[in-house]
Design a protein around this motif. Sequence first.
Motif, PDB file in Angstrom:
ATOM      1  N   ILE A  50       0.841  -1.207   0.000  1.00  0.00           N
ATOM      2  CA  ILE A  50       0.000   0.000   0.000  1.00  0.00           C
ATOM      3  C   ILE A  50       0.873   1.252   0.000  1.00  0.00           C
ATOM      4  O   ILE A  50       0.598   2.222  -0.714  1.00  0.00           O
ATOM      5  CB  ILE A  50      -0.943  -0.005   1.229  1.00  0.00           C
ATOM      6  N   TYR A  51       1.951   1.192   0.780  1.00  0.00           N
ATOM      7  CA  TYR A  51       2.871   2.340   0.898  1.00  0.00           C
ATOM      8  C   TYR A  51       3.485   2.678  -0.463  1.00  0.00           C
ATOM      9  O   TYR A  51       3.505   3.847  -0.882  1.00  0.00           O
ATOM     10  CB  TYR A  51       3.966   2.006   1.909  1.00  0.00           C
ATOM     11  N   LEU A  67      -2.877  10.259  -0.422  1.00  0.00           N
ATOM     12  CA  LEU A  67      -3.184  10.553   0.980  1.00  0.00           C
ATOM     13  C   LEU A  67      -3.995   9.425   1.610  1.00  0.00           C
ATOM     14  O   LEU A  67      -3.678   8.958   2.715  1.00  0.00           O
ATOM     15  CB  LEU A  67      -3.946  11.875   1.075  1.00  0.00           C
ATOM     16  N   GLU A  68      -5.019   8.976   0.916  1.00  0.00           N
ATOM     17  CA  GLU A  68      -5.888   7.938   1.466  1.00  0.00           C
ATOM     18  C   GLU A  68      -5.130   6.638   1.732  1.00  0.00           C
ATOM     19  O   GLU A  68      -5.349   5.960   2.748  1.00  0.00           O
ATOM     20  CB  GLU A  68      -7.056   7.688   0.505  1.00  0.00           C
ATOM     21  N   SER A  74      -1.064   4.105   8.011  1.00  0.00           N
ATOM     22  CA  SER A  74      -1.009   4.544   9.411  1.00  0.00           C
ATOM     23  C   SER A  74      -1.965   3.750  10.291  1.00  0.00           C
ATOM     24  O   SER A  74      -1.688   3.522  11.472  1.00  0.00           O
ATOM     25  CB  SER A  74      -1.342   6.041   9.510  1.00  0.00           C
ATOM     26  N   ILE A  75      -3.095   3.333   9.714  1.00  0.00           N
ATOM     27  CA  ILE A  75      -4.044   2.493  10.475  1.00  0.00           C
ATOM     28  C   ILE A  75      -3.450   1.098  10.700  1.00  0.00           C
ATOM     29  O   ILE A  75      -3.542   0.530  11.793  1.00  0.00           O
ATOM     30  CB  ILE A  75      -5.392   2.397   9.724  1.00  0.00           C
ATOM     31  N   GLN A  79       2.302   2.948  14.875  1.00  0.00           N
ATOM     32  CA  GLN A  79       3.533   3.361  15.554  1.00  0.00           C
ATOM     33  C   GLN A  79       4.614   3.840  14.579  1.00  0.00           C
ATOM     34  O   GLN A  79       5.734   4.142  14.988  1.00  0.00           O
ATOM     35  CB  GLN A  79       4.083   2.192  16.394  1.00  0.00           C
ATOM     36  N   SER A  80       4.278   3.911  13.296  1.00  0.00           N
ATOM     37  CA  SER A  80       5.259   4.335  12.296  1.00  0.00           C
ATOM     38  C   SER A  80       5.220   5.846  12.107  1.00  0.00           C
ATOM     39  O   SER A  80       4.252   6.404  11.574  1.00  0.00           O
ATOM     40  CB  SER A  80       4.990   3.643  10.956  1.00  0.00           C
TER      41      SER A  80
END
Length: 345
Positions: A50-51, A67-68, A74-75, A79-80
């Motif tokens: 995804i990244y 962005l999405e 992040s979800i 912790q990243s």
Amino acid sequence: CSAVVTPELPILERRNWLIHLHYIHKDYDACKIAIKEQLQESQGMCEYAIYVQALIFRLEGKIQESLELFQTCSILNPQSANNLKQVARSLFLLGKHKAAIEVYNEAAKLNEKDWVSIGIPSCYTSLDSLLDHLNNALLLNRHDLTSMMLGKIHLLEGETDKAIEVYKKAVEFSPENTELLTTLGLLYLQLGDYQKAFEHLGNALTYDPSNYKAILAAGSMMQTHGDFDVALTKYRVVAVAVPESPPLWNNIGMCFFGKKKYVAAISCLKRANYLAPFDWKILYNLGLVHLTMQQYASAFHFTSAAIHIQPRMGELFMLLAVALTNLEDAENAKMAYEQAVALDQ
């Protein structure tokens, strides 16, 4: 005969290496195929896939989609700090500056060492707000990176005294940081305070004897005081680390000039000029050496080039006037002398 069993990668990460390989080789079409296969296998739970897809979207100008996907990362991995920084960067590109700053601050809490990432200054719409942020950050935590950034901003604004104060306080807190020591030493060198320059550059070399910036600066101090052979010894060390450095070859050239080895001086200065064709100081030195060798046409050529880049320096017009006088162009020589006098007043 026993068989060796190679452990399989978890299904979530099985194609990460392939995705990475395609991405760094800029083969984005193949990368997208690998990402699609990986997400199908992992049911959309592979953070890395995804990244990278988000990075590709950003390259394609699809900032909202990017962005999405970073928000999804992040979800998956709350912790990243890096995921949050990418979210903030996307928000900034969408013009949502306030939201971007808030997310950067969240990233800072996760990774204090990297709080002042390259993106955070661009979120501030004014210099004063950025300076306030950096000064407040230093009150909370004395990060060397914060001090370096604050000092550089003061230098860009021409506030050398304020920059020195920032670096002095930073050195008190981190006395073994060679980058801070070298920067402070170079500032003192520019101001002509050789004692303080030598002290800080010497300390930098104590902690890192191979610090080529400090060695180059120390050599230039010795050169200024006429110790050409000692300076050349220093420059030999620098030449191993950064053989394509214009200041290095400029300084070597002027060392040979000081030793009256003019042919060697011109050779080194021309190499410096090749590496930095728009550096007026190198052109000035070439003009000076050619003038000393009574090669007046060449002196005129290099001095004229320097004046085109730096038209507000009287010394350059004086050099030009001397060359024109020897070329028996009295009228233009007079004009050059008058310009030199006008600029020096």
